[in-house]
Write an enzyme that holds these catalytic residues in place. Structure first.
Site, PDB file in Angstrom:
ATOM      1  N   GLU A 264       0.731  -1.420   0.048  1.00 27.11           N
ATOM      2  CA  GLU A 264       0.022  -0.024   0.146  1.00 27.11           C
ATOM      3  C   GLU A 264       1.129   1.225   0.256  1.00 27.11           C
ATOM      4  OE1 GLU A 264      -3.271  -0.031   1.041  1.00 27.11           O
ATOM      5  OE2 GLU A 264      -3.723   1.376   0.111  1.00 27.11           O
ATOM      6  N   ASP A 268       1.119   4.152  -3.054  1.00 26.39           N
ATOM      7  CA  ASP A 268       1.204   5.588  -2.429  1.00 26.39           C
ATOM      8  C   ASP A 268       1.952   6.207  -3.155  1.00 26.39           C
ATOM      9  OD1 ASP A 268      -1.301   5.041  -1.300  1.00 26.39           O
ATOM     10  OD2 ASP A 268      -0.616   4.830   0.392  1.00 26.39           O
ATOM     11  N   SER A 469      -6.515   2.371  -3.877  1.00 23.15           N
ATOM     12  CA  SER A 469      -5.013   3.111  -3.628  1.00 23.15           C
ATOM     13  C   SER A 469      -4.232   3.338  -4.225  1.00 23.15           C
ATOM     14  CB  SER A 469      -4.862   2.663  -2.404  1.00 23.15           C
ATOM     15  OG  SER A 469      -5.235   1.333  -2.309  1.00 23.15           O
ATOM     16  N   ASP A 511     -15.446  10.950 -19.490  1.00 27.06           N
ATOM     17  CA  ASP A 511     -16.375  10.126 -18.913  1.00 27.06           C
ATOM     18  C   ASP A 511     -16.396   8.998 -18.722  1.00 27.06           C
ATOM     19  OD1 ASP A 511     -18.757   9.769 -17.965  1.00 27.06           O
ATOM     20  OD2 ASP A 511     -20.178  10.731 -19.277  1.00 27.06           O
ATOM     21  N   VAL A 512     -16.644   8.249 -17.982  1.00 27.61           N
ATOM     22  CA  VAL A 512     -16.686   6.817 -17.831  1.00 27.61           C
ATOM     23  C   VAL A 512     -17.963   5.970 -17.813  1.00 27.61           C
ATOM     24  CG1 VAL A 512     -15.930   4.458 -16.544  1.00 27.61           C
ATOM     25  CG2 VAL A 512     -14.376   6.115 -16.899  1.00 27.61           C
ATOM     26  N   ASP A 537     -21.820   9.250 -12.224  1.00 30.87           N
ATOM     27  CA  ASP A 537     -22.110   8.348 -11.760  1.00 30.87           C
ATOM     28  C   ASP A 537     -22.214   7.379 -10.425  1.00 30.87           C
ATOM     29  OD1 ASP A 537     -20.066   6.176 -12.152  1.00 30.87           O
ATOM     30  OD2 ASP A 537     -20.635   6.977 -14.448  1.00 30.87           O
TER      31      ASP A 537
END
Ligand SMILES: *[C@@H]1O[C@H](CO)[C@@H](O)[C@H](O)[C@H]1NC(C)=O
Ligand SMILES: *[C@@H]1O[C@H](CO)[C@@H](O)[C@H](O)[C@H]1NC(C)=O
Ligand SMILES: *[C@@H]1O[C@H](CO)[C@@H](O)[C@H](O)[C@H]1NC(C)=O
Ligand SMILES: *[C@@H]1O[C@H](CO)[C@@H](O)[C@H](O)[C@H]1NC(C)=O
Ligand SMILES: CC(=O)N[C@H]1CO[C@H](CO)[C@@H](O)[C@@H]1O
Length: 557
Positions: A264, A268, A469, A511-512, A537
């Site tokens: 993680e 990052d 993440s 846009d997805v 959305d």
């Protein structure tokens, strides 16, 4: 939580006793893979955090609205920490009452913060249990980690009850190490997939070699337990070609824990420094020094005590809303407002369980929103995949992308029309109404790629790393680049982005519109949560950044 509720409901009628609990709805079960190793020694030293009732929270909220709304004459007129302090500082009465209560129990070892709304005090477990009737401190272990928490709910004296929001250090646990590899469920085809690298991201989001940081006092940050400087350097030597970047963290706030850097933390730092290239990066690392501290809360407390902070923070921490007390979430939400009025952007990962699922009863489920993703005063980032995993193509929903509607925070004005439009457009295809709460804050706000990242960990490149993440620092780095250009022009930083983001109505974002995320695997919902659609959305928000266009629209005053 259930046991607590069954016995507190009758107490509703007796406000005297009821009033003793600050967090009657907090989940006190120590679950997961934590095992108790017994009661702590009465002499064991604990550090607890007291969240004192603040003043003028309504005014703070209104100020945040004004400084974040691009159509307001006050847009960008951010407050200093001192100004925030004079707004929210607890009343004399609150401070006196709480201090008196602590002193009566012999607790004198307390630190305060600039805003004076948090006190951190050390005391023995024996004193803590007398101060907070009901609490019973145990030590718990998980792998190499050890912590101290209370196995039962705490109460406070009626005299101090109106002066406190909550006491930290008794219940909430650090999040579980997430499983960021979902390769097995997707079918690994080693050698053939493209895999996301800084070059791939910079190509997809149209970042050129010139799009790197230049401003003197710009910086970005993230919160993690520890990170590995050697892995970061190795990552940049492999993947950092073609753009100016830094290969080192500028400042570590807190003390790095021992042990190995988790995947993680590698993710990052490696990616915030790839999009937010050549920008000074800080790490806030597990500032909790005591086993009784809540690391996320510790970080929040620290922000109220530092005048000089990075402008963008990206965080992957999250918990189920239903496991946290309303008092805690409300107060943390106020802390986000305090950061927002200072011009700081808070970005949270939307989570990796889609809409989530909570069992309410036999054959009765609902979706499970996550906090802080569901806070109206943070920018929440969801996840996408390439349509064709072998090429830089357009993006579709990553089925893990967290999203949905809060059951705690009501829908903020800035998103009402966007969410209404979605609900109307997809009406027929919505999950069953009983699964979600359309009066709540809907998230995420935007998204970025979250699938199949390359990460260097323990000096070795690892493929197939996935999760929001990953997408959150990617967006964070791009907002830092935009801040950079704004600072060079003498403009204020973006601060709390959402009011401005929603006014763009999807302009400058890809846009997805394809794909659905996970939901409840039951007969009614059939494993499906929400589906992406045109414009906003609750799976990918407004979509993913087209950097040059986003820069152009956000560089206007
Ligand atoms: C906040 O900062 C002040 C001054 O630097 C320090 O004395 C105090 O201990 C800090 N508070 C906490 C909670 O660390
Ligand atoms: C940005 O990327 C998209 C798709 O990758 C491309 O169609 C577009 O021409 C690029 N440039 C700009 C300035 O938007
Ligand atoms: C990187 O940032 C520094 C300031 O921190 C600046 O002097 C330098 O020109 C930047 N590099 C590039 C390629 O813009
Ligand atoms: C729905 O959300 C609102 C806040 O917007 C909250 O007050 C209400 O309790 C929620 N309902 C349920 C069933 O959780
Ligand atoms: C937030 C941040 O990066 N602040 C820096 C601004 O510049 C001064 C002087 O160089 C630094 O001390 C701060 O850390």
């Amino acid at each position: 939580m259930n046991t607590l509720l069954t016995f507190s409901i009758p107490l509703l009628f007796s406000s005297l006793v009821w009033s003793g609990y600050l967090e009657y709805d907090q989940d006190v079960l120590i679950s997961g893979d934590w095992t108790t190793v017994g009661r702590v020694d009465p002499g064991q030293e604990l550090a607890l955090t007291f969240a004192l009732k603040q003043q003028n929270v309504d005014l703070l909220e209104e100020t945040l609205r004004l400084v974040s709304d691009p159509d307001s004459p006050q847009y960008g007129k951010h407050l200093t920490l001192e100004e925030v302090a004079s707004l929210v500082r607890p009343s004399e009465l609150t401070q006196k009452t709480v201090n008196h209560w602590l002193q009566c129990h012999g607790i004198t070892n307390c630190l305060t913060v600039s805003t004076q709304d948090f006190l951190q005090c050390t005391m023995t477990a024996e004193v803590a249990e007398t101060l907070l009737p009901g609490s019973k401190f145990h030590r718990y272990k998980r792998g190499g980690q050890s912590l101290v928490r209370s196995s039962a709910p705490y109460s406070v004296h009626d005299d101090v009850h109106p002066h406190l929001d909550f006491v930290g250090g008794l219940h909430r646990l650090p999040p579980e190490e997430q499983d960021l590899s979902k390769a097995s469920s997707k079918g690994k085809r080693a050698g053939f997939h493209l895999g996301v690298t800084p070059a791939v991201l910079r190509a997809r989001y149209n970042l050129t070699a010139a799009d790197v940081g230049r401003a003197q006092n710009n910086s970005q940050a993230f919160l993690e337990q520890y990170y590995s400087p050697a892995d970061l350097a190795e990552f940049m030597s492999i993947y950092g070609r073609g753009f100016q970047h830094l290969s080192q963290v500028d400042r570590v706030v807190g003390t790095q824990g021992g042990g190995k850097a988790g995947i993680e933390a590698s993710l990052d730092i490696e990616y915030i420094m790839s999009t937010g290239a050549n920008i000074s990066t800080w790490v806030f690392t597990n500032p909790g020094r005591h086993e009784s501290q809540e690391p996320f809360l510790q970080w929040m407390v620290l922000l109220s005590n530092m005048t000089d902070l990075p402008w963008v923070h990206t965080i992957s921490y999250g918990d189920d809303e239903d496991s946290l007390s309303a008092a805690y979430m409300m107060r943390i939400n106020t802390e986000f407002m305090k950061a927002g009025v200072r011009g700081i952007s808070m970005l949270f990962a939307s989570g990796d369980s889609g809409a989530g699922c909570r069992q309410l009863g036999k054959e009765q489920n609902s979706f499970r929103p996550s906090f802080p993703a569901s806070s109206p005063y943070v920018t929440t980032v969801g996840g996408t995949s390439f349509k064709n995993p072998f090429k830089v193509t357009y993006e579709v929903t990553d089925y893990i992308s967290g999203g949905g509607f809060s059951n705690v925070f009501k829908m903020p004005d800035y998103q009402v029309s966007a969410v209404d439009a979605y609900l109307k457009t997809v009406k027929a295809a919505l999950p069953p109404q009983s699964y979600f709460n359309t009066s709540g804050r809907a998230y995420p706000d935007m998204a970025a790629l979250s699938d199949n990242y390359w990460v260097v960990m323990n000096r070795v490149p690892i493929p197939w790393v996935s999760g929001t993440s990953a997408s959150t620092p990617v967006v964070g780095g791009m907002l830092s680049l935009i801040n950079d250009q704004r600072l060079l022009k003498g403009l204020p930083t973006l601060g709390f982005l959402n009011p401005r983001l929603y006014k763009l109505k999807g302009q400058a974002l890809f846009d997805v519109t394809e794909g659905c995320h996970l939901g409840c695997v039951d007969e009614q919902a059939q494993g499906k949560g929400f589906c992406a659609a045109q414009s906003w959305d609750p799976v990918t928000g407004w979509g993913t950044p087209n950097y040059p266009e986003l820069l152009a629209v956000l560089l206007a005053e």
